[in-house]
Design an enzyme around this catalytic site. Sequence first.
Site, PDB file in Angstrom:
ATOM      1  N   PRO A  21      29.884  43.618  77.394  1.00 30.23           N
ATOM      2  CA  PRO A  21      29.563  42.212  77.152  1.00 30.23           C
ATOM      3  C   PRO A  21      30.383  41.310  78.070  1.00 30.23           C
ATOM      4  CG  PRO A  21      29.932  43.367  75.100  1.00 30.23           C
ATOM      5  CD  PRO A  21      30.374  44.280  76.181  1.00 30.23           C
ATOM      6  N   CYS A  22      29.732  40.346  78.704  1.00 29.89           N
ATOM      7  CA  CYS A  22      30.393  39.470  79.662  1.00 29.89           C
ATOM      8  C   CYS A  22      29.694  38.113  79.683  1.00 29.89           C
ATOM      9  CB  CYS A  22      30.352  40.054  81.075  1.00 29.89           C
ATOM     10  SG  CYS A  22      30.973  41.759  81.214  1.00 29.89           S
ATOM     11  N   THR A  23      30.272  37.161  80.406  1.00 26.36           N
ATOM     12  CA  THR A  23      29.639  35.874  80.657  1.00 26.36           C
ATOM     13  C   THR A  23      29.796  35.558  82.135  1.00 26.36           C
ATOM     14  OG1 THR A  23      30.295  35.132  78.449  1.00 26.36           O
ATOM     15  CG2 THR A  23      29.499  33.456  79.971  1.00 26.36           C
TER      16      THR A  23
END
Length: 489
Positions: free
Chosen positions: A2-4
Site C-alpha cells: 500500500p502506497c500513495t
Amino acid sequence: MPCTTVLAGKLATNDRSTMIARTDDGHFDEKKLIVVEPDQQPKIYKSVESHVEITLPENPMRYTSCPSVDPKHGIWAATGINAANVGMTATETTTSNPRVLAADPMVELREAKDGEEERCGGIGEEDIVVLVLPYIRSAREGVLRLGALLEQYGTYESNGIAFNDENEVWWLETIGGHHWIAKKIPEDRVIINPNQFGMDSFDLEDAFGARESHLCSADLREFISENHLDLNQNGKFNPRDIFGSHRDMDHIYNTPRAWFMGRCLAPHTYRWDGENADFTPESDDIPWSYVPERKVAAEDIQYLLSSHYQGTPYDPYAGHAEKGGIYRPIGINRTGVTTICQIRSDVPDAIKGIEWVCFGSTTFSAWLPVYTNAPQMPDYLSNVTLDAETDNLYWVSRFVGALADKCYGSCIQNVWGYQDTVNIRGRQIVLKYDRLMRESGDFTLAAQANDELCAMAREESAQILNKVLRTASEQMKNGFSFADTCVNK
C-alpha cells in the site's frame, strides 16, 4: 505494498522542476538510501519472490536506491535517480477487477510438486527498479523498457510506476498479467494516486498513432474488445472504469486519500464539503489530475504525503469520536521510506537530481534533500541495521514518530518546528553548494554537500528526539503528583 503517489509536471511547480513522489508503506520495513555503482549491478538478476531470472544489459549507470535492510525477501529498491537524471518510483500497488484478471491472469510462482517442474512468476515491486532504472536515459525510455519486460515476463501483481526526467513525467499502470498502459502527464498538472487504478482518461488514437503522450500494449484494443471489457458509455474511454475497481473497501482505504489531496490542490475548483459537495471521501469519480490553484513546491508534496485528514472530522488526532480514524490516512505508521525524486532545470546537468528522503511515518519525520550524483551516501542514510539505534536517520525517525504519536497535542508543535528547520537548513545548504559547484565546476562537491546535509539532520534529529522523549516521559501513565512537603510531614 500500500502506497500513495503524487506526480508534478514542470509547469505545475514553482521552479519548473519535475517531481515524482511515493510513500513506501510496507510492514515497518527497515530502509536505507544508497548509491549503486555500475560494477555493483548484477549481470543476471534473480527474483526472490518469483524466482524469475533475467539477463541484464551490459551498460548499467550509477543510480540511487532505497532497498530493504533485510535482504531475505529481495532488494525492493523502491525509488531512485540515475546518472542520466532520470527518476523512478516503483511501485504503487493498484487494484483491478475479475474481468481483467480472468482474461489475463497474474503470472504467479508455481512451486515444483507432483512431478511438475517449477514455473517462475513474473516481475513485481521487488524487482522493477533494479531491472529498469540503470538502463534508461529518459522517462519515456523507462516506460518502453518496463513495458517490454511486462510483455515478456508478466507480473504477479497490479502496480503503477512513475518516471521523470527534466522535461517529462510518465505514469504506467499494469493491466492483468502482461498488459499495460502509460500516459505522459500534462506539464501543468499534478497527479494523485492512492492504491487504485488511477488514469481516468486515455487517448487510444494517440497510443496507436503518433504515440506522443500515450503508450500501451500493442494488442490493447483487441484485448478490450475480445474480452468485453469496455464499460464506458457514449464513446468515452475511461481506463479506470475498464481496468480498475469500484469496491466498498476502496471507500475506506483509497478514495478518502484522493479526496483529501484533491481538496488541498483545488480547494475552490470543486466543492469538497457539505451536502452539495462535488466529491466526498467515498466518491468513485474523484479526478486523477489537477491544475493546482497555485504552483506546488516540494514542501506542498511533503504536506500531502504527511497528511492525516487534518482540518476535517476524519483526523484521528482531533478527538472526533464518531468519525476520527475511520479512513486510512496517508501519513501512516508503517511507512518505511518516502522520497521525492526532483529533476531540476535551472542547474548544470551534474546536479539536476535532488532526492528528498523521509524515513518512517511522514507525519512526524523530516524530509532531507540530497544530491544524487555522488559515489556514495553518508552513513547516516546508508548504514542502517535491523537493530534500533540512534546513529542513523531511519531509526531516529521511528523513535520520534512512536513517541510523538502517543502525546500528539503536546509534541506536534515541536515536530512541526523540526520539520521546518530541516527544510530551511537543507535548502540553504543546497543553495550554497549549487552556487559553489556552478562557480568552480567541481561537481564532486556534491558528496561534501551530502555530508553537510546529514550532519545538520543528525543535529536537528537529536534535538527533536530529546524533546519528544521528555514530553512522552512526563505523560507516562505511571506518573503521580504528590507534594514532597506531604511526604516530609
